[in-house]
Motif scaffolding. Structure first.
Motif, PDB file in Angstrom:
ATOM      1  N   LYS A   1       2.622   8.909  16.785  1.00  0.00           N
ATOM      2  CA  LYS A   1       3.980   8.431  16.526  1.00  0.00           C
ATOM      3  C   LYS A   1       4.120   7.975  15.083  1.00  0.00           C
ATOM      4  N   LEU A   2       5.346   7.975  14.631  1.00  0.00           N
ATOM      5  CA  LEU A   2       5.659   7.480  13.309  1.00  0.00           C
ATOM      6  C   LEU A   2       7.060   6.903  13.344  1.00  0.00           C
ATOM      7  N   PRO A   3       7.390   6.083  12.372  1.00  0.00           N
ATOM      8  CA  PRO A   3       8.735   5.490  12.355  1.00  0.00           C
ATOM      9  C   PRO A   3       9.807   6.562  12.243  1.00  0.00           C
ATOM     10  N   VAL A   4      10.974   6.239  12.707  1.00  0.00           N
ATOM     11  CA  VAL A   4      12.121   7.127  12.550  1.00  0.00           C
ATOM     12  C   VAL A   4      12.888   6.635  11.333  1.00  0.00           C
ATOM     13  N   TRP A   5      12.834   7.428  10.283  1.00  0.00           N
ATOM     14  CA  TRP A   5      13.552   7.065   9.076  1.00  0.00           C
ATOM     15  C   TRP A   5      14.985   7.547   9.215  1.00  0.00           C
ATOM     16  N   HIS A   6      15.920   6.703   8.861  1.00  0.00           N
ATOM     17  CA  HIS A   6      17.311   7.049   9.104  1.00  0.00           C
ATOM     18  C   HIS A   6      18.220   6.843   7.891  1.00  0.00           C
ATOM     19  N   ARG A   7      17.672   6.364   6.818  1.00  0.00           N
ATOM     20  CA  ARG A   7      18.505   6.139   5.635  1.00  0.00           C
ATOM     21  C   ARG A   7      18.269   7.245   4.609  1.00  0.00           C
ATOM     22  N   GLU A   8      19.251   7.503   3.823  1.00  0.00           N
ATOM     23  CA  GLU A   8      19.151   8.542   2.788  1.00  0.00           C
ATOM     24  C   GLU A   8      17.957   8.281   1.865  1.00  0.00           C
ATOM     25  N   GLN A   9      17.717   7.010   1.517  1.00  0.00           N
ATOM     26  CA  GLN A   9      16.620   6.705   0.603  1.00  0.00           C
ATOM     27  C   GLN A   9      15.247   6.894   1.248  1.00  0.00           C
ATOM     28  N   ASP A  10      15.197   7.104   2.564  1.00  0.00           N
ATOM     29  CA  ASP A  10      13.928   7.344   3.250  1.00  0.00           C
ATOM     30  C   ASP A  10      13.501   8.809   3.219  1.00  0.00           C
ATOM     31  N   LEU A  11      14.388   9.686   2.763  1.00  0.00           N
ATOM     32  CA  LEU A  11      14.108  11.115   2.786  1.00  0.00           C
ATOM     33  C   LEU A  11      12.836  11.475   2.022  1.00  0.00           C
ATOM     34  N   LYS A  12      12.641  10.895   0.859  1.00  0.00           N
ATOM     35  CA  LYS A  12      11.444  11.198   0.066  1.00  0.00           C
ATOM     36  C   LYS A  12      10.182  10.769   0.821  1.00  0.00           C
ATOM     37  N   LEU A  13      10.211   9.611   1.423  1.00  0.00           N
ATOM     38  CA  LEU A  13       9.057   9.135   2.194  1.00  0.00           C
ATOM     39  C   LEU A  13       8.784  10.053   3.387  1.00  0.00           C
ATOM     40  N   ALA A  14       9.829  10.457   4.087  1.00  0.00           N
ATOM     41  CA  ALA A  14       9.665  11.373   5.224  1.00  0.00           C
ATOM     42  C   ALA A  14       9.056  12.687   4.759  1.00  0.00           C
TER      43      ALA A  14
END
Length: 114
Positions: free
Chosen positions: A83-96
């Motif tokens: 499992k991994l966190p669910v990134w939901h913000r635009e600024q999380d895209l790079k991390l995802a």
């Protein structure tokens, strides 16, 4: 087979890479938020399904409980899930994208980890 926020890691080859070694390689790549599900389990193993009477007082207490092994496909899927966190913000895209790159790299080089 996958669900949002989960990565299915099935057997990679006939000499399958153990899930813990795959996870350690992900963490070594900097993807430290990958994890084994500890707080989740297959539905049949949840307390609600084991002891439904507190929530449903009229539910007969004589019903046989689900046991480990009653749902082998679901249990196998859970045993092979990271499992991994669910990134939901635009600024999380790079991390995802970094996490996807780490998973891809480890997958592509899995034979070196056997």
């Amino acid at each position: 087979m996958h669900a949002p926020g989960r990565l299915w890691v099935g057997p990679i080859s006939s000499a399958a890479l153990p899930l813990d070694r795959f996870l350690a390689a992900l963490v070594a790549e900097g993807a430290t938020e990958f994890d084994r599900p500890g707080s989740t389990r297959t539905l049949n193993q949840l307390p609600l399904y084991q002891h439904p009477s507190p929530l449903f007082p009229g539910y007969p207490n004589t019903r046989s409980r689900y046991r480990e092994g009653d749902f082998p496909v679901a249990e196998k899927a859970h045993a092979h899930t990271i499992k991994l966190p669910v990134w939901h913000r635009e600024q999380d895209l790079k991390l995802a994208e970094q996490y996807v790159s780490a998973a891809r790299k480890v997958s592509e080089h899995h034979k070196e980890l056997l």
